[in-house]
Scaffold this motif. Structure first.
Motif, PDB file in Angstrom:
ATOM      1  N   GLU A   1       0.887  -1.276  -0.086  1.00 53.47           N
ATOM      2  CA  GLU A   1      -0.140   0.023  -0.122  1.00 53.47           C
ATOM      3  C   GLU A   1       0.964   1.295   0.100  1.00 53.47           C
TER       4      GLU A   1
ATOM      5  N   ASP B   1      -1.058  -1.685  -5.803  1.00 54.13           N
ATOM      6  CA  ASP B   1      -2.115  -2.264  -5.502  1.00 54.13           C
ATOM      7  C   ASP B   1      -2.443  -3.928  -5.720  1.00 54.13           C
TER       8      ASP B   1
ATOM      9  N   THR C   1     -10.712  -0.848  -5.836  1.00 53.36           N
ATOM     10  CA  THR C   1     -11.070   0.493  -6.346  1.00 53.36           C
ATOM     11  C   THR C   1     -10.052   1.213  -7.283  1.00 53.36           C
ATOM     12  N   ARG C   2      -9.037   1.460  -6.608  1.00 56.41           N
ATOM     13  CA  ARG C   2      -7.884   1.925  -7.253  1.00 56.41           C
ATOM     14  C   ARG C   2      -7.338   1.218  -8.574  1.00 56.41           C
TER      15      ARG C   2
ATOM     16  N   THR D   1     -10.371   1.115 -11.238  1.00 59.81           N
ATOM     17  CA  THR D   1     -10.824   2.521 -11.971  1.00 59.81           C
ATOM     18  C   THR D   1      -9.906   2.901 -12.695  1.00 59.81           C
TER      19      THR D   1
ATOM     20  N   THR E   1      -7.621   5.640 -15.143  1.00 63.50           N
ATOM     21  CA  THR E   1      -7.190   6.738 -14.898  1.00 63.50           C
ATOM     22  C   THR E   1      -7.214   7.576 -16.122  1.00 63.50           C
TER      23      THR E   1
END
Length: 184
Positions: free
Chosen positions: A145, A150, A178-179, A182, A184
């Motif tokens: 993290e 991720d 989510t990161r 999602t 960019t």
């Protein structure tokens, strides 16, 4: 952009097989090992986990032949990952443990080290012959993290969630997912 990133993994596979063959013909063990690692990633993405592990084993052997510890470590890390993904936990643990013996520089972002710790932790939480991972043993997840890695965080947090349904760990898992998913 590489073909694998464009959803053309089968095409990439053909080129990667050719690259490893050409490097072998040229006698360039470093290039062959590198091509085999990337080939293994394509094979794994198409469900060929056993083939991927075999490609990484060949890359490890080549790296040892040329005494390239960095390449050997990278190939070993990928081998452990493919073994774990195939459900060969005892092999993955042995491979990860071997790879963890390579030099680690504390204070640096070391993605292979994080991945290997996550594989080792996951084995401990999945194996009937080992104690279950403790939710407090979050170092691989925390390292991943803090490095912004991720995928590694998801692997480590998955192992922790199997050991205990901890709401804080679940929230961290959801945030990392989510990161990662999602655009960019």
């Amino acid at each position: 952009m590489p073909e694998a990133h464009l959803g053309r993994t089968p095409e990439a596979l053909v080129h990667l097989e050719a690259a490893s063959t050409l490097a072998a013909r040229a006698g360039d063990a470093f290039a062959e090992a590198n091509a085999l690692i990337v080939l293994a990633m394509a094979q794994a993405s198409l469900g060929g986990l056993e083939e991927a592990a075999h490609s990484c084993e060949r890359a490890v052997d080549l790296a040892r032949q040329i005494s390239d510890r960095r390449m050997e470590r990278l190939a070993t890390q990928h081998l452990a990952r493919h073994q774990a993904d195939a459900g060969h936990w005892h092999q993955a643990l042995a491979t990860a443990t071997h790879a963890l013996a390579f030099e680690h520089r504390p204070g640096t972002t070391d993605i292979p080290h994080i991945l290997l710790l996550a594989i080792k932790e996951k084995h401990c939480s999945d194996s009937e012959n080992r104690p279950r991972a403790s939710p407090s043993s979050t170092s691989p997840a925390r390292e991943a993290e803090s490095a912004g890695y991720d995928d590694g965080a998801l692997r480590a947090l998955t192992a922790l969630l199997r050991a205990s349904a901890n709401p804080e760990v679940q929230a961290r898992y959801d945030a990392a997912l989510t990161r990662l998913t999602t655009p960019t």
